[in-house]
Write an enzyme that holds these catalytic residues in place. Sequence first.
Site, short mmCIF file in Angstrom:
data_model
loop_
_atom_site.label_atom_id
_atom_site.label_comp_id
_atom_site.label_asym_id
_atom_site.label_seq_id
_atom_site.Cartn_x
_atom_site.Cartn_y
_atom_site.Cartn_z
N ASP A 472 0.83 -1.20 0.00
CA ASP A 472 0.00 0.00 0.00
C ASP A 472 0.87 1.25 0.00
OD1 ASP A 472 -2.30 1.53 0.20
OD2 ASP A 472 -3.05 0.54 2.00
N ASN A 474 -0.25 5.24 1.22
CA ASN A 474 -1.47 5.98 1.56
C ASN A 474 -1.36 7.49 1.61
OD1 ASN A 474 -3.79 4.21 1.97
ND2 ASN A 474 -2.39 3.12 3.32
N ASP A 542 -10.63 2.23 -3.36
CA ASP A 542 -11.21 2.03 -2.02
C ASP A 542 -12.72 2.09 -2.07
OD1 ASP A 542 -9.00 1.49 -0.54
OD2 ASP A 542 -8.74 3.52 0.24
C1 DGJ Z 1 -5.81 1.89 2.02
C2 DGJ Z 1 -6.19 0.69 1.20
O1 DGJ Z 1 -6.66 1.08 -0.04
C3 DGJ Z 1 -7.20 -0.13 1.97
O2 DGJ Z 1 -7.63 -1.21 1.20
C4 DGJ Z 1 -6.59 -0.59 3.26
O3 DGJ Z 1 -5.52 -1.46 2.98
C5 DGJ Z 1 -6.10 0.61 4.06
N1 DGJ Z 1 -5.25 1.45 3.28
C6 DGJ Z 1 -5.37 0.15 5.29
O4 DGJ Z 1 -4.77 1.18 5.95
#
Ligand code: DGJ
Length: 743
Positions: A472, A474, A542
Site C-alpha cells: 500500500d 497511503n 477504495d
Molecule cells: C488503504 C487501502 O486502499 C485499503 O484497502 C486498506 O488497505 C487501508 N489502506 C489500510 O490502511
Amino acid sequence: MPIEWRAATREFSLGNGRLTYAMRVLDDDSLGHLYLGPALTAGRSYAHLGTPDFAGFANRLGTPVALECPVGGSGDYRLPAVAVVNPSDGSAILHLRYVEHRVMDGKPALAGLPSTYVEAEDEAETVVVTLRDEPSGLVVDVATTIFRDHRALARSLRLRNEGAAPIDLVAAASWSLDLPDAAWQLTTLSGTWARERHVVDRPLVPGRQGVGSTRGASGHEHNPFLLLHRARTDEAHGEAIGLSLVYSGNFRAEVEVEPFGTARVRIGLDAEGFGWWLPPGAEFVTPEAVLVHSDDGLGGLSDTFHALYRERLARGTWRDRERPILVNSWEGAHFDIDEARLVAMATAAAELGIELFVLDDGWFGARDDDTSSLGDWTVDRRKLPHGLAHLARAVEALGMSFGLWIEPEMVSRRSRLYEAHPDWVIGVPGHPRTESRQQLVLDMGNPAVVDHLAAALIDLLGSAPITYVKWDMNRNITEMRGGSLPPDRQGEAFHRYMLGVYELYARLTARFPDILFESCAGGGGRFDPGMLAFAPQAWTSDDTDAFERLRIQWGTSLAYPLSSMAAHVTGVPNQQVGRSVPLATRAAVAFFGVFGYELDPVALTGDERTQVAAQIAFYKRHRTLFQRGRFVRLHGPFEGDGNETAWMVVSPAGDEAVVGVYLGLNHPEPGPRHLRLRSLDPAATYRVSLWPARDDELQRRNAGSRGGDELMGAGLSLAAGREEVEARGDHWAQLFVLERVTG
Ligand code: DGJ
C-alpha cells in the site's frame, strides 16, 4: 521484416501488418515523423508524407514540421521532447542531428525501470536512432520497438553526455508524436480518491491541454494514459490512438494544437520541478511509453493494451496463473483484530470456498489506529501472541493460503524506525512537514533506506508461509527534498524516489518469486503500468460500492486488463457511500476482475452464506474466462444518464462468454429492449442460461439455444414482465452465461 531502412531517402518504416509507423531523417538531419496509422505496403517510400525538403526552421518559424524528438528555442514553439540548460553558457539551444542507427531483434530492457518485454527475439524488433548535439555533446538514442503480435510500439530515450562540460537536463519526454490534424477527441482517466479513472472526454482545442501528477505517485486524479479518438469512433469502429506511460510517479500526458491545426502529443516525466544533472559520461533513461493504434474502435485499442500488459508487462510466476479468491480483513475488521478473531474469520471464509486469507493493516508494531507504527514491520504480540507464522499455518490448516498487507514507503512519527532515523524522512529542514493520514514518507531515493527496507521485508516475508503481499501507499509526497542529494540536484528527487521503489520491488520479487504482489495506493492511486510490471494486480479503488465500481472498472478497462483489477464484494451499507446494493449485484460487478471479499464472513447471515458460496463456485467455474478473456464494453455508465451498464467477457476462441447487465435506478415499463452482443462466433450456437436462474419473462425470452449471429444481430432481450420490474428495486443486475454447443 518489421523495420525497414531506405538509405536513399533515409526513411524508417516500422510495420507488423496491422500498423505502420514511419520516420525520416530530414535535410537538416533532425528526425522527422512521417506516419502513424493502419498498415501501409512495405517496400515503398513514404517520404512525401512528411516535409521532404526541411532544412531547419530558418525563414519558416513556427511551421508545424512533424518531428520525433523536438527541441525548443530555434523555431519550433510547440512542446519540446527534450530541454536542457547548458551550464557553459546557460543557453537552452540544441540541434539534435542524426548520427547513426541500429536495428535489432527483440527489445532491450531498461536498467532500473519497468518496461514491456519479449520472451523470444522474434516477437519484436527495435530501431535505435542516435542523434547528437555537437556543441554540447548531448547524445540522444531514440529507441522504438514494434511488436510482431500487437498493434503496439514502445519507446524510450537514452540521453548521454559525451561532451566535456556538464549538462542540466530539464525535460525529457518519453514520446512526442506529431499528428497531421487535430480532429480528435481527447479522453483521459480522471477523478480522485474513491472515484478513480472516470472517463473524461473532450474535443481538442487550440493550445495545450492535458493531465499529469506532481504528487510523487501517478495518483488518483489522472492516470498516465491518454486516448485520442475520432468523433465518430465507438467501441467497435473507428480510429483511436492510446499512449500509456510505464511509470508510477510524476508524469504529464498532453496535447498541443497549434495554429495550423496539427497536434503534438507528448507523454513522459513531468517537467515541473524536474532536473537531472548529466556530468560528462553520465546518462539518463526515460520511462517507457507504449503507443497503441486501433482502427477498430476503443474496443480494439483496449484489446491490444490488455494483451500486451497481461502477457508482456506483467511477469513472474503469477503472470499466467489463476489468481486466488481472497478475503481481506480491512472492511470487515479494520484495526480491531486479534488471533482469535482472525482465525474465526478465516474458518468461516474457508467454509465458503475462499482460497486466500489476507491480513490487512493493523498487525504490526502497536498499530491500533493510523497514528503509529508504520516502519516497524514486526508482529504485534498483543494481537498475535503466537506470531505471524502461527497464524499463517492456522490459515493453511484450513486449506487456504495466507497474505499480508505492508506499506513500506511510509513511517509514523510514533515508531521505532522514526526514532532511529528521523533523517530518512522526506522534508525540508526549517519547514513544517505536512502530514497526511498521520504518516511521513521515507526518502526512497536514499539507497540506505532501500537497503534497510529490503532487509526488514525479506526477514518478514521469509518468517511465515506468505503467498500474497498487498503493498500500500497511503499518501502523496509534500515538501520534497532528497536528503542524499546536493542542493543543485534536488530536481532529481522525485524520479530517484520512484527508482528506489522499483529497486525495492525488484529485490523482493526476485527473492520471493512465488509471492503474488498486489499494488495499492489508498485504493487506485498508483494503478499504472509501472506497478503492473512488478505486481500483476492492483487494488482498483477504495470505493467498493458496486454502482460506483461500474464506472471505475469501465474506465480502468480502457487501458488495463481484468487480470489487473482487484474487485471485492463488501458489506452494506457501503462504507464509502452508505448505499445498500443487493449482494447478487455486488458480486455481479466484482466478478469482472480479480474477485474477492472484504467483509467479516462470521457476520454473514445464513442466506448470505448460501449466496456467497454459490458466487464463489460460479467464479471458480468461470475464473479463466474472467481473468484472461476478452473484455467487451457494451453500454457505458458514462453514456446518457449513466443508469445502465452492460459488458461481457468472451473466451479467446469464442466458446464461452458471460454478459453482465446492470441498472441503477429502477424505472417502470422499460419496454422491449435488446442488448446486442459482440465478439461471438456468428456461426456458433450458444446455450444461454441466466445466472442466477429465474422463473420469469427474462428467463423465458433468453434461456435456450441461440445463434451467435442472432445474439450479435438481434441481441439478448431485456424485456421483463410488469411484476418482475416491480420486484426489482434499484441496483439490479443479471448475468447471462453463453456456452458454445455447436458450430
Ligand atoms: C488503504 C487501502 O486502499 C485499503 O484497502 C486498506 O488497505 C487501508 N489502506 C489500510 O490502511
